[in-house]
Motif scaffolding. Structure first.
Motif, PDB file in Angstrom:
ATOM      1  N   GLY C  95      16.583   2.661 -62.032  1.00 18.06           N
ATOM      2  CA  GLY C  95      17.046   1.726 -61.006  1.00 18.06           C
ATOM      3  C   GLY C  95      15.896   1.224 -60.163  1.00 18.06           C
ATOM      4  O   GLY C  95      15.744   0.031 -59.942  1.00 18.06           O
ATOM      5  N   VAL C  96      15.070   2.145 -59.712  1.00 15.49           N
ATOM      6  CA  VAL C  96      13.919   1.763 -58.885  1.00 15.49           C
ATOM      7  C   VAL C  96      12.972   0.865 -59.671  1.00 15.49           C
ATOM      8  O   VAL C  96      12.497  -0.149 -59.186  1.00 15.49           O
ATOM      9  CB  VAL C  96      13.165   3.012 -58.393  1.00 15.49           C
ATOM     10  N   ASP C  97      12.739   1.257 -60.915  1.00 13.93           N
ATOM     11  CA  ASP C  97      11.837   0.516 -61.809  1.00 13.93           C
ATOM     12  C   ASP C  97      12.234  -0.921 -62.007  1.00 13.93           C
ATOM     13  O   ASP C  97      11.419  -1.782 -62.312  1.00 13.93           O
ATOM     14  CB  ASP C  97      11.878   1.188 -63.187  1.00 13.93           C
ATOM     15  N   LEU C  98      13.536  -1.188 -61.894  1.00 13.89           N
ATOM     16  CA  LEU C  98      14.023  -2.534 -62.164  1.00 13.89           C
ATOM     17  C   LEU C  98      13.968  -3.420 -60.936  1.00 13.89           C
ATOM     18  O   LEU C  98      14.281  -4.599 -61.023  1.00 13.89           O
ATOM     19  CB  LEU C  98      15.463  -2.469 -62.697  1.00 13.89           C
ATOM     20  N   ILE C  99      13.551  -2.851 -59.788  1.00 19.51           N
ATOM     21  CA  ILE C  99      13.423  -3.700 -58.608  1.00 19.51           C
ATOM     22  C   ILE C  99      12.197  -4.570 -58.813  1.00 19.51           C
ATOM     23  O   ILE C  99      11.076  -4.161 -58.555  1.00 19.51           O
ATOM     24  CB  ILE C  99      13.246  -2.872 -57.319  1.00 19.51           C
ATOM     25  N   GLY C 100      12.377  -5.784 -59.291  1.00 14.66           N
ATOM     26  CA  GLY C 100      11.269  -6.717 -59.380  1.00 14.66           C
ATOM     27  C   GLY C 100      10.177  -6.315 -60.349  1.00 14.66           C
ATOM     28  O   GLY C 100      10.347  -5.491 -61.224  1.00 14.66           O
ATOM     29  N   SER C 101       9.032  -6.909 -60.125  1.00 13.31           N
ATOM     30  CA  SER C 101       7.919  -6.823 -61.061  1.00 13.31           C
ATOM     31  C   SER C 101       7.081  -5.574 -60.821  1.00 13.31           C
ATOM     32  O   SER C 101       7.338  -4.789 -59.905  1.00 13.31           O
ATOM     33  CB  SER C 101       7.029  -8.036 -60.833  1.00 13.31           C
ATOM     34  N   ALA C 121      21.480  -4.245 -54.859  1.00 17.18           N
ATOM     35  CA  ALA C 121      20.279  -3.396 -54.864  1.00 17.18           C
ATOM     36  C   ALA C 121      20.261  -2.509 -56.091  1.00 17.18           C
ATOM     37  O   ALA C 121      21.243  -1.846 -56.422  1.00 17.18           O
ATOM     38  CB  ALA C 121      20.266  -2.535 -53.604  1.00 17.18           C
ATOM     39  N   ASP C 122      19.121  -2.466 -56.775  1.00 22.57           N
ATOM     40  CA  ASP C 122      19.067  -1.762 -58.052  1.00 22.57           C
ATOM     41  C   ASP C 122      18.981  -0.248 -57.929  1.00 22.57           C
ATOM     42  O   ASP C 122      19.418   0.468 -58.839  1.00 22.57           O
ATOM     43  CB  ASP C 122      17.870  -2.266 -58.873  1.00 22.57           C
ATOM     44  N   SER C 123      18.409   0.260 -56.858  1.00 23.22           N
ATOM     45  CA  SER C 123      18.241   1.722 -56.808  1.00 23.22           C
ATOM     46  C   SER C 123      19.481   2.422 -56.286  1.00 23.22           C
ATOM     47  O   SER C 123      19.647   3.630 -56.482  1.00 23.22           O
ATOM     48  CB  SER C 123      17.048   2.097 -55.931  1.00 23.22           C
ATOM     49  N   VAL C 124      20.373   1.681 -55.651  1.00 22.71           N
ATOM     50  CA  VAL C 124      21.454   2.345 -54.917  1.00 22.71           C
ATOM     51  C   VAL C 124      22.553   2.941 -55.802  1.00 22.71           C
ATOM     52  O   VAL C 124      22.987   4.071 -55.559  1.00 22.71           O
ATOM     53  CB  VAL C 124      22.027   1.387 -53.842  1.00 22.71           C
ATOM     54  N   PRO C 125      23.049   2.220 -56.824  1.00 23.92           N
ATOM     55  CA  PRO C 125      24.123   2.839 -57.620  1.00 23.92           C
ATOM     56  C   PRO C 125      23.749   4.214 -58.178  1.00 23.92           C
ATOM     57  O   PRO C 125      24.539   5.164 -58.068  1.00 23.92           O
ATOM     58  CB  PRO C 125      24.360   1.826 -58.738  1.00 23.92           C
ATOM     59  N   ALA C 193      20.304  -8.291 -59.863  1.00 22.93           N
ATOM     60  CA  ALA C 193      21.367  -7.841 -60.763  1.00 22.93           C
ATOM     61  C   ALA C 193      22.631  -8.674 -60.575  1.00 22.93           C
ATOM     62  O   ALA C 193      23.084  -8.887 -59.447  1.00 22.93           O
ATOM     63  CB  ALA C 193      21.683  -6.371 -60.511  1.00 22.93           C
ATOM     64  N   VAL C 194      23.194  -9.107 -61.675  1.00 25.13           N
ATOM     65  CA  VAL C 194      24.497  -9.774 -61.635  1.00 25.13           C
ATOM     66  C   VAL C 194      25.583  -8.696 -61.568  1.00 25.13           C
ATOM     67  O   VAL C 194      26.601  -8.844 -60.913  1.00 25.13           O
ATOM     68  CB  VAL C 194      24.694 -10.659 -62.879  1.00 25.13           C
ATOM     69  N   VAL C 195      25.365  -7.626 -62.288  1.00 21.76           N
ATOM     70  CA  VAL C 195      26.148  -6.398 -62.155  1.00 21.76           C
ATOM     71  C   VAL C 195      25.191  -5.243 -62.381  1.00 21.76           C
ATOM     72  O   VAL C 195      24.317  -5.323 -63.243  1.00 21.76           O
ATOM     73  CB  VAL C 195      27.282  -6.294 -63.210  1.00 21.76           C
TER      74      VAL C 195
END
Lengths: 160, 764, 290
Positions: C95-101, C121-125, C193-195
Motif C-alpha cells: 500500500g505504501v509503495d503504491l503511493i506515487g512514484s 489513500a493507498d496505505s490506509v486500507p 486509486a479508483v478502488v
C-alpha cells in the motif's frame, strides 16, 4: 516576511541560503542558487522534472521546502558528472539518443542514477516502474530505457 | 533527382551524438524559465474563473498599491488590432483573435482566459497582487459540447462571426465559424454502385500537447522601445512577428532569442505570454519574467479539438471502396481556427477513391482556443476513417491490411483534396507491415491485434541558413529553427556531408532574429526538409567559393577544380599537378584570396514530400476491469531518407506514445460550470514509462526527389494512426468496438458488460 | 498570501506546545507530499507549518517483541527496505509503495497519508486491516486509537487542536497471518486509486480462515471495513463459492461517487473483483507463514 537561514550540502559543497518558508527546494535551487538544471514541470510531484537526490533518496524537489534541507545532503543534475567526466547514464543517454527536447532529461538522469546506485541489474520492468514518476512526452521512453539498461550493463562490467 | 546517392553517404544516415547533448544531460542547457536578467521582475496573470462572461469592470488599485508591485496591465494597455489575417505561424492566424486570446477584450470566453497581469519583485508578491485585482463579471450561459454549440439556440460566443463557406452569407451570427467541403466524382452514384455500405459515428475529447516545459519568457523593453525577448517557442521569428503586432511595436525593434524548448508539438507555434510580458516591462521599465504553472498550461493554453466524425463507406464485395463520405465537427474553442480543414484533407488521403464527399465544421465553444497538435486535424479524422475501414474489413471478411492495399493511393492517384501523388510510399508501408515478424506472431487469450494507417502533408516554407568557414577550417552553420528534437545535429550532418569533412568539424547554431534571415516555425515536419535545403544550398555555395579560392591559389580556372573529401583537387592531369588544398589550408589564407568564406541562403522550400505510415498494435484486455495493456507496437513509416536515423526513430516513438495516451486515457474533463477538473498531470493521464512497451520502428525509404538527400518530414505522421490502431486491436481482442475516445477502463468494462452475460456478478 | 511561519520542534513537548498555542491554522509537515501540493495550489493556506521530522523516533522502525513501532514521518523507502517489516506486513508495504512514484516514496509517510484523509489513500486500507494503532501526542499526554478512528471524512480527522500522530504500532503477526493490498488505476502507475482493497487473514493448518479483515478505499467518504466480507471468509477456505460471496459483499458495501476518476457503477464492480484478487494473494502468503 522574515527569511530562514539554511545550511546544507549541495553537490558536495557546503551551501548556505536564505529563503521564505513557502519556497520549495526547487524554488531555492533555481531562483536563489541559480542551479537551473532541475526543472519545474508541474509543481505537484507528478512529472519528476525537478528530481534531486536527498541523503541518497531520489525525491521531487518541488515537494520539499527549502527550510527542510537544513543539515541534509543534496545532489542535483549539476553534480552527477565528475568535472568533465560524464556519468555512464549521461553518456548512454547521448549514445542512445535518449533525449529529444531535453527538458525531462535532468530529472530522468538523476532518477536513473539513483536506481543504479541501488540496483546495478534492473530488469526492463523494474527500470520502467522506477522511472514511472518521470514523465517524458517526446521519446515514448523506448530509448530512455535502453540507455538506462545499457548504463547498468557497463557499470556492472566496470565493477568486476 | 537527389544530389547524393545513398551508397556514397558518409555522414548522413549515421548516428552521431547531438551537439547540444552534453548541455542537456548536465543541466547546462537554458530553457525558457532558466534566464535571469538584472533588475528582473516576476509577472503573473489573472485568469477568468468563468467559462463565459462579460467583463463589466476591472479594479487594479489595490494590486497596484501593494508594496513590491511595479506594474499592472489590462486590456486598456494594449492597442486595438484590426481583424486582418497574417500568416506568420503554422496556420493563418487572425491577429485580433490572437490579441484577444492573450488578454481578454470585453468578454472572457473560457475558464483560464487572461484578463490582467502584474509584475512584482518576487513570485509571492506577484501572486498576492493577482488576488487583489477585482474583476466584475456578468456570467453568461456557456456551451462546451460541439454539437450543442452548433444548435441554433446555443449561447453565442461572438456576435460578429458569420459562418464562412456558406452561400449566401448568413444573416445571423453563429458558433459555426466555417464550413469546408471537398468533393470528388459523384458520391450518390458511388453509394448506388456499392454492394456493401457501412455508416458509423465516432467521437473524441480535447487533448493537450502536454509538453513537460510550461510556457515561459523573459522580456525586456527599454524606454527607446528596443526589446529583447527570451522565450522558448517553436519559432522566434513568429514570436517577434506576433508580439510586434499585438503590442504595436516595429519588428526591427524586437530581438527574439530562442531558448532551448522543452517540447511543443504545435502548442508553442503561437504566443500567450510575450505580449503581456512586453507591456509589463514597458510600464515598469524592467525586464519581466512570466512562467505558466502547469495548471495555467492546461487552463490557459490550447489543447486540440474534441470532435465528432461521421463516416460512411461504400464498397464492392471484393473490398474495392467506391464511395467515401465523412462529416467532421471540430471544436475551435474560443476563437475560430480548428484544424478541420486539414482533417478534411487528410481523411481519405491514403486511398484511391473514385467518389468522395468530405464536409467539415469549425465550431466555437467555451474552451481555450485550440492550438496545433502534431499533424493537426489528421489524427481525429483517422480515428474515424481507420476504425471504419477496420469495421468494413471485418464485415467483408477481408484482412485489414489487404483492404488497405486494395485501395491504396499510389503515384498518379488524384487525392480528394486536389494534388496528384508522386513519389509516395504508402503502399510500401502496408507491405512492410505485412512482412514484419510482429504481424506474423500468434496471439494469446484476451489478446488482439489492430492495424491502421495515417497521412500528413509535411510542409515546406521559408528558411534561412548561413555557413561560415572559420579561420582554422572549422565550420559554423547558423539557422533559424528552434531545435525541438535534434534537428541541429541533422543540419550539421548535411553540411559535413556536402563539405566532405568530419561531423565534429561543423558546429550548428540556432541564431536569434538578428543573426539570421527569416525562418518559419519549427513545425509541420519541415525543419529537416526546408532547413536542410537551405543549409545544403548554402554549403554548396561555400564549396563553389572554396574551389574559386583554390583556383586563385593555383592560378587556374575554377572549372578546373574539384572538391572531394574536404579538399580541393585539380580536375584531371591537364589542370596541373598541385597538392590538394584542405578546408583548413584554404581558410587560413582566405584573407589573401578574397576575404571571409561564407554563404547565406534564404528560400521558400517547395516540394515537401508527404508522409504515410501504417501501424500494428497488440493489446491484452483484463475482462474484469476493462484495463487495456499495450503488449507490442510497431510503427512503419515512409521517411524518405533518414538523415539521423535515431532521431527519426525517436519522432516515430514519441508520436506513438502520444497517440496511445490519446487513445486510452487522455481527455479534458469539465464540470457543469465549464471549469476544468483535471488541470494537472495527476488526472490528465499521459503515458508513464511502465505503460509502454519498447516501440519497434520500421523506416521505409522512398526518397523525396525534391530534397538534396531525399528527406521527407517525419515528425507528425506517427501520431495519426495510433488511436484507430488501438481501437482495432481492442475489437480484435474482445469483439467490442469502441467509438468514443478515450477508451478508458470504465468505458471498456461497461461495453463488455453490455454484451456479455454476467458471470461472477453479485447474485445473492 | 503572506509566507507562513515554519517551526521544526526538537521534542514532542515542544511540538505539542506550538500546535496547541497556534493562533491561526497550523499544519503538521511530515513527508510533505500532500501538504506542499496544497500549499502551491492555494488549497491550503496555513499560518504555521510544524515540521515534526526532528523529533527523535519520528523517523524509523523498531521491533518490540515482534510488534512493530513505526515513526509517523518514516518515508516509504525506509519501510520497503525493512526486511522484517516486509515479511510481516507485505500488504501494508504494498500500500505504501503504491503511493506515487519512487520520488514520492522518498518522502511520503504513513502519518501523512492517513491524516491527509483522502478516501483513496493507498496505505490506509491495509493498515486498518492490520489493526494498526496510532499513538497520538497532545496537550493531555499520549493516547492510542485504532487508525480507522482517525479519519472522519474527506480531509477531516478526529485529532484535536495540539495533537499530532507520533507513531504507529502494528501487532506481531500470528503464524499463518498475512496481508495484501491491491488497487485499480487506469494507468500502471501515478494515479489515485479508483478502488483500493486491503485484506488481512489468519489461517489454520488446513488453510481455513480463522480471522479476517477486508477494507475498501475510495468507495465511500472514509475507508470501509466490510464486516460481511470478513464473515464470508471466516470459517472457510478460499473456494469459488467463498470468493463469490466475498466479492458480492464488497460490492454491496460501496457508497461511492461519480468523479473524474471513476463512476459509481465501475467502482462497485471493481470492488468485488479486487476483493477476490486481494484475498487470493493474502491467503497464499498466509499459507507460507507457518
Amino acid at each position: 516576511m522574515s527569511k530562514h537561514h539554511v545550511s546544507t550540502t549541495i553537490n558536495g559543497e557546503p551551501t548556505e541560503f536564505l529563503c521564505e518558508a513557502q519556497q520549495t527546494l526547487l524554488d531555492v535551487l533555481r531562483d536563489e542558487l541559480l542551479l537551473t538544471g532541475s526543472k519545474e514541470g508541474c509543481s505537484s510531484g507528478d512529472c519528476g522534472a525537478c528530481s534531486v537526490i536527498v541523503d541518497g533518496n531520489v525525491v521531487c524537489s518541488c515537494l520539499m521546502l527549502g527550510v527542510e534541507a537544513e543539515g541534509h545532503t543534496i545532489q542535483t543534475i549539476e553534480g552527477i558528472a565528475q568535472g568533465d567526466k560524464l556519468h555512464p547514464v549521461q553518456q548512454k543517454f547521448l549514445e542512445h539518443a535518449a533525449l529529444q527536447c531535453g527538458f525531462c532529461t535532468p530529472g530522468l538522469i538523476v532518477a536513473a542514477k539513483a536506481l543504479l546506485d541501488e540496483n546495478l541489474n534492473p530488469t526492463e520492468e523494474e527500470a520502467r516502474y522506477w522511472l514511472a514518476g518521470n514523465l517524458c512526452r517526446c521519446t515514448g521512453y523506448d530509448k530512455v530505457i535502453r540507455a538506462v539498461l545499457d548504463a547498468a550493463a557497463e557499470m556492472r562490467g566496470a565493477a568486476q | 533527382m537527389n544530389a547524393f546517392a545513398k551508397e556514397d553517404l558518409r555522414v548522413v544516415g549515421t548516428r552521431p551524438v547531438r551537439p547540444d547533448g552534453v548541455d542537456k544531460v548536465t543541466g547546462r542547457a537554458n530553457f525558457g524559465a532558466d534566464m535571469t536578467m538584472p533588475g528582473m521582475l516576476w509577472g503573473r496573470i489573472k485568469r477568468s474563473p468563468h467559462a463565459h462572461a462579460r467583463i463589466i469592470g476591472i479594479n487594479t488599485e489595490k494590486a497596484a498599491a501593494l508594496p513590491g508591485v511595479k506594474a499592472v496591465v489590462t486590456r486598456a494597455d494594449f492597442p486595438d488590432v484590426a481583424p486582418e489575417r497574417a500568416y506568420i505561424g503554422e496556420a493563418p492566424a487572425n491577429l485580433r483573435d490572437l490579441s484577444r486570446n492573450c488578454i481578454a477584450q470585453g468578454k472572457v470566453l473560457y475558464e483560464g482566459h487572461a484578463v490582467a497581469a502584474v509584475a512584482a519583485v518576487s513570485p509571492a508578491v506577484a501572486a498576492q497582487a493577482v488576488d487583489l485585482i477585482e474583476v466584475d463579471y456578468e456570467v453568461l450561459p456557456h456551451v462546451m459540447d460541439v454539437e450543442a454549440a452548433m444548435a441554433s439556440d446555443a449561447p453565442l460566443l461572438h456576435d460578429d462571426v458569420f459562418t464562412v463557406g456558406v452561400d449566401p452569407k448568413p444573416a445571423k451570427p453563429s458558433n459555426v465559424a466555417k464550413v469546408v467541403r471537398f468533393k470528388k466524382g459523384d458520391i450518390e452514384a458511388g453509394f448506388a454502385e456499392a454492394e456493401h455500405i457501412i455508416e458509423r459515428r465516432y467521437t473524441t475529447k480535447p487533448v493537450h500537447q502536454a509538453y513537460i516545459e510550461p510556457h515561459a519568457c523573459v522580456v525586456s523593453v527599454g524606454s527607446d522601445n528596443q526589446c529583447t525577448i527570451w522565450s522558448s517557442s517553436q519559432g522566434h521569428f513568429m514570436v517577434r512577428g506576433y508580439t510586434s503586432r499585438i503590442v504595436g511595436a516595429e519588428i526591427a525593434d524586437i530581438r527574439a532569442i530562442p531558448a532551448e524548448i522543452g517540447g511543443g508539438f504545435g502548442g508553442k507555434t503561437i504566443v500567450y505570454l510575450e505580449p503581456v510580458a512586453y507591456m509589463l516591462s514597458k510600464k515598469s521599465g524592467r525586464p519581466v519574467k512570466i512562467v505558466m504553472s502547469r495548471e495555467e498550461v492546461f487552463r490557459g493554453s490550447g489543447p486540440t479539438s474534441g470532435a465528432v466524425v461521421e463516416v460512411k463507406l461504400g464498397a464492392k464485395k471484393d473490398g474495392r471502396i467506391v464511395a467515401g463520405q465523412v462529416v467532421l465537427k471540430y471544436q475551435a474553442g474560443a476563437f475560430p481556427g480548428s484544424p478541420v480543414n486539414q482533417g478534411a484533407m487528410c481523411a481519405f488521403a491514403s486511398y484511391d477513391l473514385p467518389n468522395v464527399d468530405v464536409v467539415g465544421y469549425d465550431v466555437l465553444s467555451n474552451r481555450p482556443k485550440v492550438a496545433a497538435y502534431r499533424a493537426p486535424g489528421s489524427p481525429i479524422a483517422a480515428f474515424g476513417v481507420e476504425s471504419c475501414m477496420d469495421e468494413l474489413a471485418r464485415e467483408l471478411r477481408i484482412d485489414p491490411l489487404e483492404l488497405r492495399a486494395k485501395n491504396a493511393a499510389k503515384d498518379g492517384t488524384k487525392a480528394a483534396h486536389g494534388p496528384t501523388w508522386a513519389n509516395i510510399g504508402y503502399i510500401n508501408t502496408v507491405e512492410a507491415a505485412k512482412r514484419t515478424e510482429h504481424y506474423q506472431t500468434p496471439l494469446g487469450p484476451n489478446q488482439g491485434r489492430g492495424v491502421a494507417s495515417g497521412f500528413w502533408f509535411n510542409a515546406g516554407g521559408e528558411s534561412s541558413a548561413a555557413v561560415h568557414v572559420n579561420e582554422d577550417g572549422t565550420v559554423t552553420v547558423t539557422e533559424g529553427h528552434p531545435d525541438i528534437g535534434g534537428s541541429r545535429a541533422s543540419m550539421a550532418m548535411m553540411v559535413a556531408e556536402v563539405l566532405g569533412v568530419p561531423y565534429d568539424r561543423v558546429r550548428p547554431v540556432v541564431g536569434d532574429t538578428t543573426a539570421i534571415g527569416f525562418s518559419a516555425v519549427t513545425g509541420g515536419s519541415r525543419v529537416t526538409f526546408a532547413g536542410g535545403m537551405a543549409v545544403t544550398r548554402a554549403t554548396e555555395q561555400v564549396v563553389e567559393e572554396l574551389k574559386r579560392r583554390a583556383a586563385v591559389t593555383w592560378d587556374i580556372s575554377p572549372e578546373a577544380v574539384e572538391w572531394r573529401d574536404g579538399q580541393a583537387f585539380p580536375a584531371g592531369a591537364n589542370a596541373g599537378s598541385f597538392e590538394p588544398l584542405s578546408l583548413a589550408a584554404l581558410a587560413a589564407k582566405s584573407a589573401r584570396t578574397g576575404g571571409p568564406i561564407s554563404a547565406e541562403v534564404q528560400l521558400n522550400a517547395q516540394g515537401a514530400g508527404p508522409g504515410f505510415a501504417t501501424h500494428i498494435c497488440d493489446v491484452e484486455i483484463d475482462r474484469e476491469t476493462g484495463y487495456v495493456k499495450i503488449l507490442r507496437y510497431t510503427a512503419v513509416q515512409d521517411v524518405g531518407r533518414a538523415i539521423h536515423p535515431a532521431y527519426v526513430e525517436g519522432q516515430m516513438q514519441g508520436g506513438v506514445a502520444q497517440g496511445v495516451g490519446w487513445a486510452l486515457n487522455e481527455e479534458y474533463i469539465y464540470d457543469q460550470d465549464g471549469r476544468l477538473e483535471n488541470p494537472g498531470f495527476l488526472d490528465y493521464r499521459v503515458p508513464v514509462a511502465p505503460d509502454m512497451p519498447m516501440i519497434e520502428t520500421v523506416l521505409v525509404e522512398v526518397p523525396n526527389p525534391r530534397h538534396p538527400f531525399g528527406a521527407r518530414g517525419c515528425g507528425e505522421v506517427p501520431i495519426v494512426p495510433p488511436m484507430a490502431t488501438v481501437a482495432n486491436a481492442i475489437c480484435d481482442a474482445i469483439g467490442i468496438r469502441m467509438r468514443d475516445l478515450p477508451m478508458s477502463p470504465p468505458k471498456v468494462l461497461a461495453a463488455l458488460d453490455e454484451t456479455m452475460p454476467p458471470t461472477r456478478a453479485a447474485a445473492e | 498570501m503572506p509566507s507562513p511561519n515554519y517551526a521544526a520542534p526538537a521534542t514532542v513537548e515542544e511540538a505539542v506546545g506550538i500546535l496547541a498555542g497556534a493562533s491561526g491554522l497550523a499544519k503538521v509537515l511530515s513527508g510533505g507530499t500532500d501538504l506542499l501540493v496544497q500549499l502551491r495550489s492555494g488549497r491550503s493556506r496555513p499560518d504555521l507549518i510544524v515540521d515534526t521530522k526532528r523529533i527523535p523516533g519520528v523517523i524509523g522502525i523498531r521491533e518490540e517483541n515482534g510488534a512493530f513501532v513505526i515513526g509517523a514521518a518514516t518515508p516509504g523507502v525506509m519501510l520497503s527496505a525493512n526486511e522484517a517489516f516486509v515479511a510481516a506486513y507485505p500488504g501494508v508495504v504494498e500500500g505504501v509503495d503504491l503511493i506515487g512514484s519512487q520520488q514520492i516514496q522518498g518522502r511520503a509517510s504513513l502519518a501523512g497519508n492517513l491524516c491527509n484523509a483522502s478516501p483513496a489513500a493507498d496505505s490506509v486500507p491495509a493498515m486498518i486491516a492490520a489493526r494498526a494503532v496510532a499513538v497520538i501526542a497532545g496537550p493531555e499526554g499520549r493516547r492510542e486509537m485504532p487508525v480507522e478512528a482517525i479519519v472522519t471524512g474527506p480531509g477531516q480527522t478526529s485529532l484535536k487542536k495540539g495533537e499530532f500522530v507520533l507513531e504507529f504500532r502494528l501487532p506481531a503477526p500470528r503464524p499463518r497471518q498475512s496481508d495484501a493490498y491491491l488497487r485499480f488505476i487506469p494507468r500502471t502507475e501515478m494515479d489515485i486509486a479508483v478502488v483500493g482493497c486491503g485484506v488481512n487473514v489468519t489461517l489454520d493448518a488446513s488453510g481455513t480462515c480463522t480471522d479476517a479483515r477486508v477494507v475498501l478505499g475510495a468507495v465511500a467518504p472514509t475507508q470501509v471495513i466490510v464486516e460481511e466480507a470478513a464473515q464470508a471468509l471466516i470459517g472457510h477456505r478460499l473456494d469459488e463459492g467463498t470468493q463469490e460471496r466475498l466479492a458480492a459483499a464488497a460490492s454491496r458495501a460501496c457508497r461511492p461517487i461519480n468523479d473524474k476518476r471513476g463512476t459509481i457503477e465501475f467502482r462497485v464492480k471493481i470492488a468485488g473483483v479486487l476483493a477476490r484478487r486481494t484475498a487470493a494473494i493474502a491467503f497464499e502468503r498466509a499459507q507460507k507463514r507457518a
